[in-house]
Design a protein around this motif. Structure first.
Motif, PDB file in Angstrom:
ATOM      1  N   GLN A 213     -23.497  39.648 -57.734  1.00 23.03           N
ATOM      2  CA  GLN A 213     -22.178  39.042 -57.619  1.00 23.03           C
ATOM      3  C   GLN A 213     -21.846  38.159 -58.819  1.00 23.03           C
ATOM      4  OE1 GLN A 213     -22.710  37.719 -53.343  1.00 23.03           O
ATOM      5  NE2 GLN A 213     -20.505  37.867 -53.430  1.00 23.03           N
ATOM      6  N   ASN A 214     -22.765  37.246 -59.126  1.00 25.34           N
ATOM      7  CA  ASN A 214     -22.522  36.331 -60.244  1.00 25.34           C
ATOM      8  C   ASN A 214     -22.475  37.069 -61.573  1.00 25.34           C
ATOM      9  OD1 ASN A 214     -22.468  34.148 -58.485  1.00 25.34           O
ATOM     10  ND2 ASN A 214     -24.649  33.715 -58.732  1.00 25.34           N
ATOM     11  N   GLN A 215     -23.238  38.156 -61.680  1.00 21.66           N
ATOM     12  CA  GLN A 215     -23.228  38.925 -62.920  1.00 21.66           C
ATOM     13  C   GLN A 215     -21.861  39.564 -63.154  1.00 21.66           C
ATOM     14  OE1 GLN A 215     -26.509  41.697 -63.088  1.00 21.66           O
ATOM     15  NE2 GLN A 215     -27.959  40.208 -62.285  1.00 21.66           N
ATOM     16  N   LEU A 216     -21.260  40.071 -62.089  1.00 16.60           N
ATOM     17  CA  LEU A 216     -19.934  40.668 -62.230  1.00 16.60           C
ATOM     18  C   LEU A 216     -18.908  39.615 -62.637  1.00 16.60           C
ATOM     19  CD1 LEU A 216     -19.902  43.039 -59.121  1.00 16.60           C
ATOM     20  CD2 LEU A 216     -20.064  43.712 -61.520  1.00 16.60           C
ATOM     21  N   THR A 217     -19.012  38.432 -62.044  1.00 18.59           N
ATOM     22  CA  THR A 217     -18.092  37.348 -62.391  1.00 18.59           C
ATOM     23  C   THR A 217     -18.252  36.945 -63.846  1.00 18.59           C
ATOM     24  OG1 THR A 217     -18.131  36.506 -60.119  1.00 18.59           O
ATOM     25  CG2 THR A 217     -17.386  34.994 -61.825  1.00 18.59           C
ATOM     26  N   GLN A 218     -19.494  36.797 -64.285  1.00 15.95           N
ATOM     27  CA  GLN A 218     -19.756  36.411 -65.669  1.00 15.95           C
ATOM     28  C   GLN A 218     -19.301  37.496 -66.634  1.00 15.95           C
ATOM     29  OE1 GLN A 218     -20.650  33.595 -66.922  1.00 15.95           O
ATOM     30  NE2 GLN A 218     -20.766  34.333 -69.032  1.00 15.95           N
ATOM     31  N   LEU A 219     -19.511  38.744 -66.264  1.00 11.91           N
ATOM     32  CA  LEU A 219     -19.078  39.847 -67.107  1.00 11.91           C
ATOM     33  C   LEU A 219     -17.563  39.839 -67.265  1.00 11.91           C
ATOM     34  CD1 LEU A 219     -19.731  42.388 -68.691  1.00 11.91           C
ATOM     35  CD2 LEU A 219     -19.715  43.658 -66.538  1.00 11.91           C
ATOM     36  N   GLY A 220     -16.843  39.580 -66.172  1.00  5.82           N
ATOM     37  CA  GLY A 220     -15.387  39.502 -66.246  1.00  5.82           C
ATOM     38  C   GLY A 220     -14.931  38.399 -67.180  1.00  5.82           C
ATOM     39  N   ARG A 221     -15.614  37.242 -67.131  1.00  2.50           N
ATOM     40  CA  ARG A 221     -15.256  36.138 -68.032  1.00  2.50           C
ATOM     41  C   ARG A 221     -15.485  36.529 -69.487  1.00  2.50           C
ATOM     42  NH1 ARG A 221     -18.471  32.594 -64.504  1.00  2.50           N
ATOM     43  NH2 ARG A 221     -17.115  31.659 -62.918  1.00  2.50           N
ATOM     44  N   GLU A 222     -16.585  37.210 -69.755  1.00  2.00           N
ATOM     45  CA  GLU A 222     -16.899  37.594 -71.131  1.00  2.00           C
ATOM     46  C   GLU A 222     -15.877  38.605 -71.657  1.00  2.00           C
ATOM     47  OE1 GLU A 222     -20.908  38.932 -71.260  1.00  2.00           O
ATOM     48  OE2 GLU A 222     -21.766  36.963 -70.842  1.00  2.00           O
ATOM     49  N   VAL A 223     -15.466  39.532 -70.801  1.00  3.20           N
ATOM     50  CA  VAL A 223     -14.461  40.505 -71.237  1.00  3.20           C
ATOM     51  C   VAL A 223     -13.130  39.811 -71.497  1.00  3.20           C
ATOM     52  CG1 VAL A 223     -13.180  42.575 -70.591  1.00  3.20           C
ATOM     53  CG2 VAL A 223     -15.596  42.396 -70.028  1.00  3.20           C
ATOM     54  N   ARG A 224     -12.742  38.870 -70.638  1.00  3.99           N
ATOM     55  CA  ARG A 224     -11.497  38.125 -70.865  1.00  3.99           C
ATOM     56  C   ARG A 224     -11.578  37.368 -72.189  1.00  3.99           C
ATOM     57  NH1 ARG A 224      -6.844  36.476 -68.838  1.00  3.99           N
ATOM     58  NH2 ARG A 224      -7.085  37.876 -67.059  1.00  3.99           N
ATOM     59  N   SER A 225     -12.722  36.769 -72.492  1.00  3.40           N
ATOM     60  CA  SER A 225     -12.885  36.075 -73.773  1.00  3.40           C
ATOM     61  C   SER A 225     -12.757  37.044 -74.938  1.00  3.40           C
ATOM     62  CB  SER A 225     -14.252  35.372 -73.822  1.00  3.40           C
ATOM     63  OG  SER A 225     -14.333  34.360 -72.847  1.00  3.40           O
ATOM     64  N   PHE A 262     -12.933  41.262 -57.620  1.00 12.47           N
ATOM     65  CA  PHE A 262     -12.848  40.335 -56.488  1.00 12.47           C
ATOM     66  C   PHE A 262     -13.187  41.054 -55.186  1.00 12.47           C
ATOM     67  CE2 PHE A 262     -10.311  38.718 -52.942  1.00 12.47           C
ATOM     68  CZ  PHE A 262     -10.763  37.411 -52.864  1.00 12.47           C
ATOM     69  N   HIS A 263     -12.607  42.234 -54.983  1.00 16.50           N
ATOM     70  CA  HIS A 263     -12.877  42.981 -53.751  1.00 16.50           C
ATOM     71  C   HIS A 263     -14.330  43.472 -53.713  1.00 16.50           C
ATOM     72  CE1 HIS A 263      -8.736  42.759 -52.612  1.00 16.50           C
ATOM     73  NE2 HIS A 263      -8.318  43.438 -53.667  1.00 16.50           N
ATOM     74  N   VAL A 264     -14.858  43.916 -54.858  1.00 10.82           N
ATOM     75  CA  VAL A 264     -16.242  44.393 -54.903  1.00 10.82           C
ATOM     76  C   VAL A 264     -17.209  43.252 -54.581  1.00 10.82           C
ATOM     77  CG1 VAL A 264     -18.057  45.304 -56.404  1.00 10.82           C
ATOM     78  CG2 VAL A 264     -15.754  46.298 -56.477  1.00 10.82           C
ATOM     79  N   GLU A 265     -16.962  42.070 -55.143  1.00  9.56           N
ATOM     80  CA  GLU A 265     -17.827  40.925 -54.863  1.00  9.56           C
ATOM     81  C   GLU A 265     -17.767  40.543 -53.384  1.00  9.56           C
ATOM     82  OE1 GLU A 265     -16.356  38.039 -57.551  1.00  9.56           O
ATOM     83  OE2 GLU A 265     -17.220  39.007 -59.316  1.00  9.56           O
TER      84      GLU A 265
END
Length: 364
Positions: A213-225, A262-265
């Protein structure tokens, strides 16, 4: 589908994108070294009082080095403003008397206080430094020292900005391409692994997906950056005409994938609860195991393709609708299926998101 997604997922930005960032850092380091050398050579040719302070020119070149041209210009300008504020702060203190413990404390304290001014950015850190240098090194000619310091820093900033603009000005588009594709692959892999876990004997042997879960969230932040960095790198960049990528579409794609994430998490948390934390209070009826696994797996394939014209999308929609029908049938029998119903709605929302964003290119 699971193996295809697995080749790119969760290695994503930890692999290829980090390699790109390392390459960009090496390029930035080479340009900073070149800019510092050129600034030093020019500084030695500057006449007048500024010729006494040539070492500030390479400092200015380094101070304005930034991964994007717009960021480099902004950082250089803010640095010069911060220096000017520091000089203005120090000179009245010098006029009040000789250097002392009290004057040093006063200049540094006021410099740190002024560094809290809004919108100074990178310049805020230079205010107390510039004020202290003028106080301690300005000697009998603080005005001349301030002028020489500022002029040589300006030389360095202009050289640094010129080098950054003319020598391989970065666009950072590869990070967007790989980042979006990797995020999509990670989401697809997550659902593929969850679908496989549902079909296994419980508790499932493979449980890595439950900790992602946290990995997906962190990955999303990195892609947004990465998307934001690419957007910033376009400004003032001559190469953007030859690499005209629609970053507005990339932002739309990213927002769609963030909704899917969000839904996957949420589904990951619910399924982990069904399996390990509260299987008694949130049971999975045996008749729903196969439809749920099928719907989850096919939705993962739809995420991987991200194309409603392909069969993956229609197969996923059919599987999810079949699951919803089975859930409604069990609900009519007063069976406890709240958690499964939430999973079904999550899958449906994922597919609706993909269909709504289907006209937006993703990761390519």
């Amino acid at each position: 589908m699971a193996s295809a997604a697995g080749k790119t997922a969760n290695q994503p930005l930890g692999g290829r994108l980090r390699g790109l960032l390392l390459h960009q850092r090496l390029l930035l380091a080479l340009k900073a070294g070149l800019a510092a050398a050129i600034a030093w050579w020019i500084a030695l040719q500057v006449p007048g009082v500024a010729s006494q302070y040539p070492y500030y020119a390479p400092l200015g070149a380094v101070a304005c080095m930034y991964p994007t041209i717009a960021g480099s210009a902004k950082q250089g300008f803010q640095t010069l403003v911060g220096l000017a504020v520091g000089f203005v702060l120090a000179i009245p203190v010098i006029l009040l008397g000789a250097v002392s413990v009290l004057s040093v404390a006063l200049v540094v304290g006021m410099g740190v206080l002024l560094a809290g001014l809004p919108k100074l950015g990178a310049g805020r850190d230079w205010i107390p430094i510039a004020a202290l240098f003028v106080l301690l090194l300005g000697g009998d000619d603080p005005d001349g020292y301030s002028f020489g310091y500022l002029l040589q820093m300006l030389v360095g900033v202009l050289v640094g900005l010129g080098v950054n603009m003319l020598i391989f000005p970065p666009l950072h588009l590869n990070g967007v391409v790989h980042g979006l594709a990797d995020l999509r692959g990670s989401l697809a892999r997550q659902l593929a692994d969850m679908g496989a876990a549902i079909n296994e004997s419980w508790p499932p042997e493979h449980a890595e997906w439950a900790a992602r879960q946290n990995q997906l969230t962190q990955l999303g932040r990195e892609v947004r950056s990465a998307v934001q960095l690419a957007d910033s790198s376009r400004h003032g960049n001559m190469r953007q005409r030859r690499h005209n990528r629609d970053l507005n579409a990339d932002y739309d794609s990213l927002r769609a994938m963030e909704r899917v994430a969000f839904h996957v998490e949420d589904m990951t948390e619910i399924l982990a609860g069904i399996i390990w934390r509260s299987p008694e209070s949130t049971p999975l009826p045996p008749a729903l195991v196969a439809p749920l696994a099928e719907a989850v797996t096919r939705t993962g394939a739809a995420i991987e393709s991200w194309d409603p014209e392909e069969s993956h999308m229609t197969d996923a929609e059919d599987a999810v609708e079949h699951l919803i029908q089975q859930i409604n049938h069990r609900a009519a029998d007063n069976q406890r299926i709240d958690a499964i119903a939430t999973l079904g709605m999550g899958l449906r929302r994922i597919l609706l998101t993909i269909r709504a964003e289907s006209d937006i290119p993703v990761g390519g």
